[in-house]
Design a protein around this motif. Structure first.
Motif, mmCIF file in Angstrom:
data_model
loop_
_atom_site.group_PDB
_atom_site.id
_atom_site.type_symbol
_atom_site.label_atom_id
_atom_site.label_comp_id
_atom_site.label_asym_id
_atom_site.label_seq_id
_atom_site.Cartn_x
_atom_site.Cartn_y
_atom_site.Cartn_z
ATOM 1 N N ARG A 166 -4.326 12.160 0.364
ATOM 2 C CA ARG A 166 -5.503 11.312 0.253
ATOM 3 C C ARG A 166 -5.265 10.265 -0.630
ATOM 4 O O ARG A 166 -6.147 9.192 -0.692
ATOM 5 C CB ARG A 166 -6.598 12.083 0.273
ATOM 6 C CG ARG A 166 -6.548 12.907 1.235
ATOM 7 C CD ARG A 166 -7.971 14.119 1.256
ATOM 8 N NE ARG A 166 -9.067 13.314 0.855
ATOM 9 C CZ ARG A 166 -10.159 14.007 0.672
ATOM 10 N NH1 ARG A 166 -10.248 15.393 0.779
ATOM 11 N NH2 ARG A 166 -11.373 13.487 0.263
ATOM 12 N N ARG B 154 -2.773 0.383 -4.354
ATOM 13 C CA ARG B 154 -2.497 -1.001 -3.613
ATOM 14 C C ARG B 154 -2.187 -1.913 -4.708
ATOM 15 O O ARG B 154 -2.665 -1.708 -5.807
ATOM 16 C CB ARG B 154 -3.983 -1.473 -2.966
ATOM 17 C CG ARG B 154 -4.357 -0.625 -1.834
ATOM 18 C CD ARG B 154 -5.767 -1.195 -1.617
ATOM 19 N NE ARG B 154 -5.995 -2.401 -1.157
ATOM 20 C CZ ARG B 154 -6.265 -2.987 0.211
ATOM 21 N NH1 ARG B 154 -6.039 -1.817 1.068
ATOM 22 N NH2 ARG B 154 -6.461 -4.238 0.151
ATOM 23 N N ALA C 187 5.919 9.211 -0.267
ATOM 24 C CA ALA C 187 4.796 8.441 -0.124
ATOM 25 C C ALA C 187 5.052 7.856 1.162
ATOM 26 O O ALA C 187 6.173 7.038 1.279
ATOM 27 C CB ALA C 187 4.277 7.781 -1.121
ATOM 28 N N THR C 188 4.121 7.258 1.774
ATOM 29 C CA THR C 188 4.080 6.364 2.923
ATOM 30 C C THR C 188 3.817 4.959 2.339
ATOM 31 O O THR C 188 2.757 4.703 1.707
ATOM 32 C CB THR C 188 3.023 6.604 3.885
ATOM 33 O OG1 THR C 188 3.168 7.836 4.465
ATOM 34 C CG2 THR C 188 3.204 5.671 5.072
ATOM 35 N N VAL D 262 -4.365 6.701 -2.272
ATOM 36 C CA VAL D 262 -3.892 5.461 -1.849
ATOM 37 C C VAL D 262 -3.773 4.560 -2.997
ATOM 38 O O VAL D 262 -4.820 4.414 -3.914
ATOM 39 C CB VAL D 262 -4.827 4.868 -0.868
ATOM 40 C CG1 VAL D 262 -4.148 3.412 -0.322
ATOM 41 C CG2 VAL D 262 -4.979 5.811 0.403
ATOM 42 N N THR E 281 3.282 0.884 3.063
ATOM 43 C CA THR E 281 2.809 -0.207 3.969
ATOM 44 C C THR E 281 2.902 -1.533 3.327
ATOM 45 O O THR E 281 2.313 -1.538 2.090
ATOM 46 C CB THR E 281 1.647 0.094 4.530
ATOM 47 O OG1 THR E 281 1.462 1.373 5.279
ATOM 48 C CG2 THR E 281 1.314 -0.976 5.481
ATOM 49 N N GLN F 221 0.710 5.453 0.028
ATOM 50 C CA GLN F 221 -0.428 6.658 0.444
ATOM 51 C C GLN F 221 0.517 7.891 0.232
ATOM 52 O O GLN F 221 1.485 7.969 0.809
ATOM 53 C CB GLN F 221 -0.994 6.493 1.735
ATOM 54 C CG GLN F 221 -1.747 7.657 1.838
ATOM 55 C CD GLN F 221 -2.600 7.360 3.349
ATOM 56 O OE1 GLN F 221 -2.412 6.164 3.786
ATOM 57 N NE2 GLN F 221 -3.573 8.111 3.560
ATOM 58 N N LYS F 222 -0.012 8.839 -0.481
ATOM 59 C CA LYS F 222 0.510 10.203 -0.586
ATOM 60 C C LYS F 222 -0.673 11.188 -0.441
ATOM 61 O O LYS F 222 -1.350 11.122 -1.162
ATOM 62 C CB LYS F 222 1.252 10.355 -1.796
ATOM 63 C CG LYS F 222 1.971 11.742 -1.654
ATOM 64 C CD LYS F 222 2.919 11.842 -2.717
ATOM 65 C CE LYS F 222 3.683 13.357 -2.731
ATOM 66 N NZ LYS F 222 4.912 13.529 -3.647
ATOM 67 N N LYS G 149 0.908 -1.228 -0.026
ATOM 68 C CA LYS G 149 0.015 0.008 -0.035
ATOM 69 C C LYS G 149 0.829 1.318 -0.063
ATOM 70 O O LYS G 149 1.943 1.181 0.786
ATOM 71 C CB LYS G 149 -0.882 -0.059 1.000
ATOM 72 C CG LYS G 149 -2.001 -1.197 1.400
ATOM 73 C CD LYS G 149 -3.023 -1.088 2.288
ATOM 74 C CE LYS G 149 -2.502 -1.268 3.690
ATOM 75 N NZ LYS G 149 -3.597 -1.430 4.631
#
Length: 92
Positions: free
Chosen positions: A54, A58, A82-83, A56, A85, A51-52, A49
């Motif tokens: 809002r 996958r 970006a984050t 997202v 996960t 996320q940057k 995943k």
């Protein structure tokens, strides 16, 4: 009893149970690896995943495909701020 309920009732790791449920849902929804087209197995699948803000994104990948792309995915996420996960079904 499902893993989330079990974790809530026994004081187990709720985050791990939620991650496992998220991975299972992604595998059941996608069925095929986003890169190789191979059939996914939750025991060997990796949910990535990104996320940057809002937004997202996958991807669900077969474990060995993820292994080949992991460094590139991490570098791209870092360069774009970006984050990232990663939920790896192979992890115990």
């Amino acid at each position: 009893m499902n893993p989330i309920t079990r974790a809530l009732m026994t004081g187990g790791d709720i985050d791990a149970a939620l991650d496992k449920a998220d991975l299972l849902h992604a595998v059941q929804t996608k069925i095929f690896c986003d890169k190789s087209g191979r059939v996914l197995d939750v025991r060997d699948a990796v949910l990535v995943k990104v996320q940057k803000g809002r937004a997202v994104g996958r991807m669900v990948l077969v474990g060995e495909v993820y292994d080949a792309l992991a460094e590139s995915i991490a570098q791209t996420a870092e360069q774009t701020g970006a984050t990232l996960t990663v939920i790896d079904g192979r992890a115990k």
